[in-house]
Scaffold this motif. Structure first.
Motif, PDB file in Angstrom:
ATOM      1  N   ASP A 197      -1.073  -2.512  -4.287  1.00 23.63           N
ATOM      2  CA  ASP A 197      -1.363  -1.083  -4.310  1.00 23.63           C
ATOM      3  C   ASP A 197      -0.080  -0.265  -4.412  1.00 23.63           C
TER       4      ASP A 197
ATOM      5  N   HIS B 288       0.951   3.247  -2.644  1.00 19.30           N
ATOM      6  CA  HIS B 288       0.071   4.194  -3.344  1.00 19.30           C
ATOM      7  C   HIS B 288       0.822   5.348  -4.005  1.00 19.30           C
TER       8      HIS B 288
ATOM      9  N   ASP C 230       0.807  -1.217   0.000  1.00 18.78           N
ATOM     10  CA  ASP C 230       0.000   0.000   0.000  1.00 18.78           C
ATOM     11  C   ASP C 230       0.844   1.273   0.000  1.00 18.78           C
TER      12      ASP C 230
END
Length: 155
Positions: A38, A16, A14
């Motif tokens: 992600d 991102h 994650d």
């Protein structure tokens, strides 16, 4: 104790599209980097691949519009240093009873659980943490088919 055969696995998820300098500094010296999805940035993926160590990754729920190559799928099963690994963005997609180590993400909350013979690791998120802990990653040391230690690293 002979530590020359000990391998360091750094585990992230994650990100991102935000690889911080602190995270990149922590990843230096890893023998294997695992990303549990992600990533959301092809340039970040290229940067992680260029760090030098072997890298394994899976697609997260926000990665389907990006191209990381054919080796990055929803589930990654592999062997490393005598241990079987499964990596998936979602915890419920891990075949926990069939592997030694399961790695997942998605929740942005760091956690390590022992489920039978399987160590399940969610490294949290280094860039978008949820909860009070703040940004995190995980680090695992392995040798001769054994997990020596697993820790959450606060960034």
């Amino acid at each position: 104790m002979d530590t020359s055969r000990t391998k360091r696995i750094d585990i992230i998820s994650d990100t991102h599209g935000h690889l911080t300098d602190e995270l990149l500094g922590q990843l230096e010296g890893a023998d294997l980097i695992v990303h549990a999805g992600d990533i959301t940035s092809e340039s970040d993926w290229a940067l992680l691949c260029a760090l030098g160590p072997q890298i394994k990754a899976v697609l997260g729920n926000n990665d389907f519009y990006y191209d990381y190559g054919p080796e990055v799928e929803r589930l990654n099963l592999f062997d490393y240093e005598g241990l079987s690994f499964a990596v998936s963005h979602y915890r419920e997609d891990l075949p926990v009873g069939m592997v030694d180590v399961g790695i997942c993400g998605h929740t942005h909350r760091a956690r390590v659980d022992e489920l039978g013979r399987c160590t399940v690791v969610n490294p949290g998120s280094p860039s978008m943490p949820r909860g009070r802990r703040g940004p995190t990653m995980a680090r695992m040391l392995v040798r001769d088919g054994k997990v020596l230690s697993t820790e959450i690293v606060d960034l």
